[in-house]
Design a protein around this motif. Sequence first.
Motif, PDB file in Angstrom:
ATOM      1  N   ASN A 188       0.712  -1.245  -0.074  1.00 13.24           N
ATOM      2  CA  ASN A 188       0.037   0.014   0.281  1.00 13.24           C
ATOM      3  C   ASN A 188       0.748   1.230  -0.155  1.00 13.24           C
ATOM      4  N   ILE A 189       2.017   1.323   0.937  1.00 16.56           N
ATOM      5  CA  ILE A 189       2.866   2.499   0.868  1.00 16.56           C
ATOM      6  C   ILE A 189       3.308   2.577  -0.631  1.00 16.56           C
ATOM      7  N   LEU A 190       3.981   1.421  -1.014  1.00 16.31           N
ATOM      8  CA  LEU A 190       4.627   1.475  -2.144  1.00 16.31           C
ATOM      9  C   LEU A 190       3.866   2.063  -3.432  1.00 16.31           C
ATOM     10  N   PHE A 191       2.653   1.609  -3.645  1.00 15.23           N
ATOM     11  CA  PHE A 191       1.695   2.076  -4.480  1.00 15.23           C
ATOM     12  C   PHE A 191       1.189   3.645  -4.483  1.00 15.23           C
ATOM     13  N   CYS A 192       1.230   3.826  -3.065  1.00 17.49           N
ATOM     14  CA  CYS A 192       0.790   5.272  -2.672  1.00 17.49           C
ATOM     15  C   CYS A 192       1.899   6.199  -3.420  1.00 17.49           C
ATOM     16  N   ILE A 193       3.140   5.765  -3.225  1.00 17.87           N
ATOM     17  CA  ILE A 193       4.388   6.412  -3.393  1.00 17.87           C
ATOM     18  C   ILE A 193       4.518   6.553  -4.964  1.00 17.87           C
ATOM     19  N   LEU A 194       4.148   5.444  -5.860  1.00 15.39           N
ATOM     20  CA  LEU A 194       4.403   5.316  -7.084  1.00 15.39           C
ATOM     21  C   LEU A 194       3.104   6.160  -7.901  1.00 15.39           C
ATOM     22  N   PHE A 195       1.810   6.090  -7.138  1.00 16.03           N
ATOM     23  CA  PHE A 195       0.966   6.947  -7.875  1.00 16.03           C
ATOM     24  C   PHE A 195       1.036   8.407  -7.545  1.00 16.03           C
ATOM     25  N   LEU A 196       1.877   8.819  -6.365  1.00 11.01           N
ATOM     26  CA  LEU A 196       2.209  10.344  -6.180  1.00 11.01           C
ATOM     27  C   LEU A 196       3.270  10.571  -7.331  1.00 11.01           C
ATOM     28  N   ILE A 197       3.953   9.915  -7.620  1.00  8.30           N
ATOM     29  CA  ILE A 197       5.128   9.951  -8.404  1.00  8.30           C
ATOM     30  C   ILE A 197       4.336  10.188  -9.793  1.00  8.30           C
ATOM     31  N   SER A 198       3.692   9.332 -10.042  1.00  6.77           N
ATOM     32  CA  SER A 198       2.908   9.525 -11.322  1.00  6.77           C
ATOM     33  C   SER A 198       2.072  10.623 -11.697  1.00  6.77           C
TER      34      SER A 198
END
Length: 66
Positions: free
Chosen positions: A5-15
């Motif tokens: 969840n944290i990993l995908f949250c960070i990836l979504f924010l970067i995207s």
Amino acid sequence: MKIFNILFCILFLISAGLQYNDPDPYIWIPIYLYGAIFCWLAFRGKYYPKAYLAGIIIFAGYALYF
């Protein structure tokens, strides 16, 4: 699961940040931020199935529109 969840949250924010220079950022930034918000909430143990369904319906309808 919390790490994902944290990993995908960070990836979504970067995207979402990378969409700033896109010709249509008003479409993509909210989509990525929507995902980031719900990944963050899932990390914290809060789940909102009605909000998930609303997002799916809105974004799928928008995709069908185009």
